[in-house]
Design a protein around this motif. Structure first.
Motif, short mmCIF file in Angstrom:
data_model
loop_
_atom_site.label_atom_id
_atom_site.label_comp_id
_atom_site.label_asym_id
_atom_site.label_seq_id
_atom_site.Cartn_x
_atom_site.Cartn_y
_atom_site.Cartn_z
N ALA A 115 -27.73 -48.27 101.67
CA ALA A 115 -27.51 -47.72 103.01
C ALA A 115 -26.92 -46.32 102.92
O ALA A 115 -27.30 -45.42 103.68
CB ALA A 115 -26.58 -48.65 103.81
N ALA A 170 -18.92 -52.37 105.72
CA ALA A 170 -19.08 -51.09 106.41
C ALA A 170 -18.31 -50.00 105.68
O ALA A 170 -18.80 -48.88 105.52
CB ALA A 170 -18.59 -51.21 107.85
N PHE A 171 -17.12 -50.36 105.20
CA PHE A 171 -16.34 -49.38 104.45
C PHE A 171 -17.15 -48.90 103.25
O PHE A 171 -17.16 -47.70 102.93
CB PHE A 171 -15.02 -50.01 103.98
CG PHE A 171 -14.29 -49.18 102.96
CD1 PHE A 171 -13.55 -48.08 103.35
CD2 PHE A 171 -14.36 -49.48 101.60
CE1 PHE A 171 -12.90 -47.29 102.41
CE2 PHE A 171 -13.71 -48.70 100.66
CZ PHE A 171 -12.98 -47.60 101.07
N VAL A 204 -20.45 -48.73 102.87
CA VAL A 204 -21.54 -47.85 103.28
C VAL A 204 -20.99 -46.44 103.47
O VAL A 204 -21.55 -45.46 102.97
CB VAL A 204 -22.21 -48.34 104.59
CG1 VAL A 204 -23.25 -47.34 105.05
CG2 VAL A 204 -22.82 -49.71 104.39
#
Lengths: 330, 297
Positions: free
Chosen positions: B115, B173-174, B176
């Motif tokens: 990502a 998320a961190f 990515v």
């Protein structure tokens, strides 16, 4: 050539999604979808023995929830514990970051020593602290009585037990937040401090007027993450006293949080539908708190912008008698 | 104006002094004794509870349950560990946690790198919006979705199986955000363009160019993710049962009995926590700089 470019152009555009897809799909499947689906389950009477076979009961769980004094108790505890844990935690982290921002001998040692609690699991941290806070044999009370102070009932006293639990959260997270603040502080240009120094601003004044505003973005970020974490406090209250009373958050539920109440209703009392109603309500509350926070930040920014504009107008009024320092500020 | 003694005699000296002063300012103010004293107090508070694990784990319960509990380690570690093993299946828990955390780290690092690559180098439309959405997922409290997640795991027969702990943690998320920052900085666009001109496909570029360049960042992210997975508690205690636990589930079991033998609990914690803490300290340089680099500035 044209064909070639066309093929390549299409493929990169598509491949962006292709490379993003694993994250998006997995997050949706195991993160977002369950969260949304908890709204559906909260409208059923799903039970642990037959988790997916609940019958639709409409808003029954919610009406029961709002009449449930233990829910309000858990909500109140979550809010007070949240404030007690987040406020001091972030203030201490700011102070620590400011200290780490000095030029230090053995810089790496200090950084690691301060972040090590973050590597400790919450379960381990809670069990150590529950021993340190033990009423009769704990070091904290031992220390207090040595000083001639009265021993504190860290387990059944409502305020005292909440302070104890908040201190566990604070202990684990101060170092992590301090490192985030440190990173932001190191991006501040030294000229600003130099100018303030020339104007005769004290170190404390510089901290308040330069450091804090400059790292405002990072502060907002940590407040958001800590608020979300604070609304979900679970392990600390569950394991603090341990044993069978763990799930009720102390003998008189004096530190039972929303997440703990959800767990108790869902898994100990078999009421998954009711537990989902608690979860979904918590989610809505988090969103409301975050939205309120965003509005406050915006309001604060608008106010400070207005202040700057006012200062500018004043500065232009006195511009006929220019003073170098004031000109620079404007 | 005459030049007095002590002032720079030549222009080069003056420049050198100015440069030195700028350097000093740029790297921060020198720490005085008060700074060291304050830091020492803070470090003492942050280290002491960890030291106290060692004290308790090496003493007997009777020694701990006194008005003035000891402050130095004793000699009962082996006995306490043996008792902890009787109460919870700690070897199995260590084994489970090791492979669960390794799989989580591997999976999360791979999805994050892919990502991060997409969001830094593939020139996606609405790149900023996608990145914002990914960051927004950090604000979604995943733990509140445990009931549907539990129902799903029950439906696919994974309750009690440590795989149920692996699946929900395969994204971060961190991670990515971290890998995107890392790749944007470490991998020049020209490298990608050169590879394209040479006719390399995106897949080939990813495996042959992106992964080798990203590997230092991936290592830091892997350490952080492994540690977080090792310390994860809320979901494992719901999804797993005591007969096939991860270390955190095993630790919670030690505290569940009616009689609390603190020394045995701490011995269990000692065995389950120290590997990660020691690794964290040894790799501290890379981890702290990783957290600092990944921070939102």
């Amino acid at each position: 050539m044209l064909l070639h470019q066309n093929r390549k152009g299409l493929s990169t555009a598509r491949q962006g999604y292709l490379y993003l897809a694993p994250f998006v799909l997995l997050f949706f499947a195991f993160g977002l979808f369950p969260l949304i689906y908890s709204a559906v389950i909260s409208l059923s009477d799903a039970r642990l023995q037959n988790p997916s076979g609940g019958e639709f009961v409409g808003l029954e769980n919610y009406t029961a929830l709002f009449a449930d004094q233990f829910f309000w108790n858990a909500l109140k505890n979550t809010v007070t514990l949240g404030f007690m844990a987040i406020g001091p935690q972030l203030v201490i982290a700011l102070v620590v970051a400011n200290l780490l921002n000095y030029r230090l001998k053995g810089q790496l040692f200090w950084r690691i020593a301060i972040i090590v609690p973050y590597a400790t699991s919450v379960a381990a941290a809670t069990l150590i602290f529950s021993q340190l806070y033990s009423e009769n044999f704990g070091l904290v009370n031992g220390f207090l009585t040595t000083l001639g102070l009265p021993a504190v009932n860290w387990q059944s006293g409502t305020f005292a037990s909440q302070v104890a639990i908040a201190s566990i959260v604070t202990w684990r997270w101060v170092g992590y937040n301090a490192l985030l603040y440190l990173a932001a502080m190191q991006a501040i240009s030294p000229e600003q401090y130099e100018a303030a120094e020339l104007d005769g601003a004290s170190k404390f004044r510089q901290f308040l007027s330069i450091t804090i505003p400059e790292i405002r973005g990072t502060i907002v970020f940590t407040v958001i993450l800590s608020t979300i974490g604070g609304m979900q406090l679970f392990i600390e209250p569950l394991l603090y006293e341990g044993g069978p009373t763990g799930m009720s958050g102390g003998l008189s539920r004096q530190y039972q949080t929303l997440a703990l109440y959800m767990y108790q209703q869902g898994w100990a009392n078999n009421r998954l539908g009711y537990g989902s109603a608690i979860a979904f309500t918590t989610l809505v509350l988090i969103l409301v708190v975050l939205a309120a926070g965003f509005l406050l930040v915006r309001l604060g920014r608008a106010l400070s912008d207005a202040n700057i504009r006012r200062a500018r107008t004043q500065a232009s009024l006195v511009a006929s008698h220019p003073e170098p320092a004031r000109m620079e500020l404007a | 104006m005459t030049i007095t003694t002590g002032a720079p005699a030549t222009a080069t000296d003056a420049q050198a002094v100015a440069a030195k002063r700028r350097r000093r300012l740029a790297s921060g103010r020198d720490a005085g004794p008060l700074v060291y004293l304050s830091l020492s107090v803070i470090v003492l508070v942050s280290i002491f509870p960890l030291y106290y694990i060692l004290v308790t784990a090496t003493r007997t319960n009777a020694e701990m349950n006194t008005r003035n509990p000891p402050l130095t380690p004793g000699s009962n570690l082996i006995g306490n560990i043996a008792s902890a093993m009787e109460q919870a299946n700690i070897p199995l828990a260590l084994f489970n946690s090791a492979w669960v955390s390794a799989l989580v780290a591997l999976g999360a690092v791979l999805t994050s790198t892919m990502a991060g690559f997409a969001l830094s180098h593939l020139g996606m439309k609405h790149e900023g919006t996608w990145l914002g959405a990914v960051m927004g997922t950090m604000m979604v409290p995943l733990q509140l979705g445990v009931i549907p997640l539990f129902i799903f795991m029950a439906a696919v027969n994974l309750v009690g199986n440590p795989m149920s702990v692996v699946l929900p943690y395969l994204t971060a998320a961190f991670g990515v955000f971290f890998m995107r920052q890392y790749l944007a900085q470490a991998m020049p666009k020209s490298l990608l363009e050169a590879a394209r001109v040479d006719g390399a496909s995106t897949r080939r570029i990813f495996w042959r160019i992106v992964l080798p360049i990203a590997s230092p960042g991936m290592a830091v992210l892997a350490m952080l993710t492994f540690m977080q997975a090792w310390n994860e508690f809320f979901w494992p205690i719901i999804a797993l049962n005591p007969s096939n636990p991860t270390v955190q589930v095993a630790i919670s079991q030690l505290g569940q009995g009616y009689v609390h033998d603190q020394s045995v609990i701490m011995a269990g914690i000692f065995v389950c926590t120290m590997p990660v803490i020691i690794a964290f300290i040894l790799l501290g340089k890379r981890i702290t700089s990783g957290i600092v680099e990944g921070a939102v500035k």
